[in-house]
Design a protein around this motif. Sequence first.
Motif, PDB file in Angstrom:
ATOM      1  N   TYR A 187       1.242  -1.061   0.013  1.00  0.00           N
ATOM      2  CA  TYR A 187       0.221   0.015  -0.019  1.00  0.00           C
ATOM      3  C   TYR A 187       1.156   1.085   0.180  1.00  0.00           C
ATOM      4  O   TYR A 187       1.903   1.478   0.473  1.00  0.00           O
ATOM      5  CB  TYR A 187      -1.193   0.064   1.274  1.00  0.00           C
ATOM      6  CG  TYR A 187      -0.384  -0.608   1.863  1.00  0.00           C
ATOM      7  CD1 TYR A 187       0.582   0.422   3.605  1.00  0.00           C
ATOM      8  CD2 TYR A 187      -0.344  -1.462   2.480  1.00  0.00           C
ATOM      9  CE1 TYR A 187       0.997   0.231   4.336  1.00  0.00           C
ATOM     10  CE2 TYR A 187       0.807  -1.761   4.175  1.00  0.00           C
ATOM     11  CZ  TYR A 187       1.427  -0.759   4.731  1.00  0.00           C
ATOM     12  OH  TYR A 187       1.571  -1.209   5.645  1.00  0.00           O
ATOM     13  N   HIS A 190      -0.975   3.861   4.757  1.00  0.00           N
ATOM     14  CA  HIS A 190      -0.685   3.199   5.787  1.00  0.00           C
ATOM     15  C   HIS A 190      -2.543   3.023   6.390  1.00  0.00           C
ATOM     16  O   HIS A 190      -3.040   1.976   6.569  1.00  0.00           O
ATOM     17  CB  HIS A 190      -0.055   3.601   7.014  1.00  0.00           C
ATOM     18  CG  HIS A 190       0.365   2.552   8.104  1.00  0.00           C
ATOM     19  ND1 HIS A 190       0.663   1.748   8.046  1.00  0.00           N
ATOM     20  CD2 HIS A 190      -0.672   2.006   9.191  1.00  0.00           C
ATOM     21  CE1 HIS A 190       0.496   0.495   9.161  1.00  0.00           C
ATOM     22  NE2 HIS A 190      -0.073   1.343   9.908  1.00  0.00           N
ATOM     23  N   TYR A 193      -4.010  -0.313   4.760  1.00  0.00           N
ATOM     24  CA  TYR A 193      -3.692  -1.470   5.463  1.00  0.00           C
ATOM     25  C   TYR A 193      -5.627  -1.410   6.718  1.00  0.00           C
ATOM     26  O   TYR A 193      -5.633  -2.453   7.402  1.00  0.00           O
ATOM     27  CB  TYR A 193      -2.516  -1.632   5.520  1.00  0.00           C
ATOM     28  CG  TYR A 193      -1.925  -2.553   6.535  1.00  0.00           C
ATOM     29  CD1 TYR A 193      -2.354  -4.071   6.156  1.00  0.00           C
ATOM     30  CD2 TYR A 193      -1.395  -2.433   8.026  1.00  0.00           C
ATOM     31  CE1 TYR A 193      -2.222  -5.142   7.101  1.00  0.00           C
ATOM     32  CE2 TYR A 193      -1.971  -3.324   8.782  1.00  0.00           C
ATOM     33  CZ  TYR A 193      -2.232  -4.599   8.605  1.00  0.00           C
ATOM     34  OH  TYR A 193      -1.185  -5.876   9.371  1.00  0.00           O
ATOM     35  N   GLU A 197      -8.048  -4.592   8.019  1.00  0.00           N
ATOM     36  CA  GLU A 197      -7.681  -5.111   9.094  1.00  0.00           C
ATOM     37  C   GLU A 197      -9.620  -4.885   9.722  1.00  0.00           C
ATOM     38  O   GLU A 197      -9.522  -6.154  10.411  1.00  0.00           O
ATOM     39  CB  GLU A 197      -6.778  -4.867  10.438  1.00  0.00           C
ATOM     40  CG  GLU A 197      -5.844  -5.234   9.775  1.00  0.00           C
ATOM     41  CD  GLU A 197      -4.370  -4.781  11.144  1.00  0.00           C
ATOM     42  OE1 GLU A 197      -3.793  -5.586  11.098  1.00  0.00           O
ATOM     43  OE2 GLU A 197      -4.588  -4.165  11.784  1.00  0.00           O
ATOM     44  N   HIS A 210       2.677  -7.315   4.735  1.00  0.00           N
ATOM     45  CA  HIS A 210       2.525  -5.724   4.937  1.00  0.00           C
ATOM     46  C   HIS A 210       3.245  -5.124   4.161  1.00  0.00           C
ATOM     47  O   HIS A 210       4.561  -5.219   5.007  1.00  0.00           O
ATOM     48  CB  HIS A 210       1.123  -5.525   5.544  1.00  0.00           C
ATOM     49  CG  HIS A 210       1.942  -5.286   6.975  1.00  0.00           C
ATOM     50  ND1 HIS A 210       2.182  -4.010   7.071  1.00  0.00           N
ATOM     51  CD2 HIS A 210       1.600  -5.868   7.830  1.00  0.00           C
ATOM     52  CE1 HIS A 210       2.312  -4.055   8.154  1.00  0.00           C
ATOM     53  NE2 HIS A 210       1.966  -5.162   8.799  1.00  0.00           N
ATOM     54  N   ASN A 212       4.607  -1.086   3.172  1.00  0.00           N
ATOM     55  CA  ASN A 212       4.318   0.478   2.502  1.00  0.00           C
ATOM     56  C   ASN A 212       5.748   0.361   1.556  1.00  0.00           C
ATOM     57  O   ASN A 212       6.446   1.039   1.485  1.00  0.00           O
ATOM     58  CB  ASN A 212       4.574   1.986   3.495  1.00  0.00           C
ATOM     59  CG  ASN A 212       4.094   2.818   3.556  1.00  0.00           C
ATOM     60  OD1 ASN A 212       3.799   3.266   2.105  1.00  0.00           O
ATOM     61  ND2 ASN A 212       3.928   3.353   4.011  1.00  0.00           N
TER      62      ASN A 212
END
Length: 247
Positions: A187, A190, A193, A197, A210, A212
């Motif tokens: 991604y 942030h 992400y 979740e 994961h 950035n």
Amino acid sequence: MSDRDPQARVVYDYPEDRLVGTVLATGETFATDDPRRMAEWLFAAGARHGRVLMPDWREGDISPPKGDKIALNYRLVQLGMDESARRKIEGIKPRSPWKTRYFVDTEFTSFENCQLISIGIVGEDGREFYAERTDFDQNACSDFVKSSVLRKLGQFPGRAMPFAQLRTELREWLEAIPTKPKPVLSYDYHGDYELVELAIGGSLPAGWSHENVSGKLDAERLAAFVAEHAGEHHALFDARANALAFR
């Protein structure tokens, strides 16, 4: 047939108040009162924007209403851009033999009252996920979201759903991804992400990691993709743009 010859013909059946489309090569016909459905049927049959005849009264047929013409052509343009974008993404290969990146983007109501609107994920292996939420609070949307995001929803039939269904489908999609090579959710913000979740109700499935990648996106490739495919502020198109722009 040259690449400029008509591929289909659409006329208006006035007594039945419906559009009737005919594929010229096969004679196959389809009738509907929804110009978007007509465009989707024509596209699936191989007809593309600019190659669909819509005759006027001077040719002895009743022409489709102007609004239907606009809606039908606009949908054909959308479908064509989506096809072109998918072809570009299909040319991407995983950059590492040890992991496969899955680029995610989301749209949400506002920074102050953040509710998920849509989510798009595009893998280096060609897999894609897209869903729109139908039960977010439109009153929570910022003016920017109302003008630039909401109008781009609804381009993918069957992909709008309540949050509970989105959660189930997203979980199942993530869990179905092979863990070798290692899947990595990538991604450029942030908050994307965090919304993933929130959407799945917890952490990523076992085997996922994961990262950035905001500093690893080629600005020129990103801008070129957005300009060609009008992808900015649509979760799936923006995810595709990031997948292509990653370096």
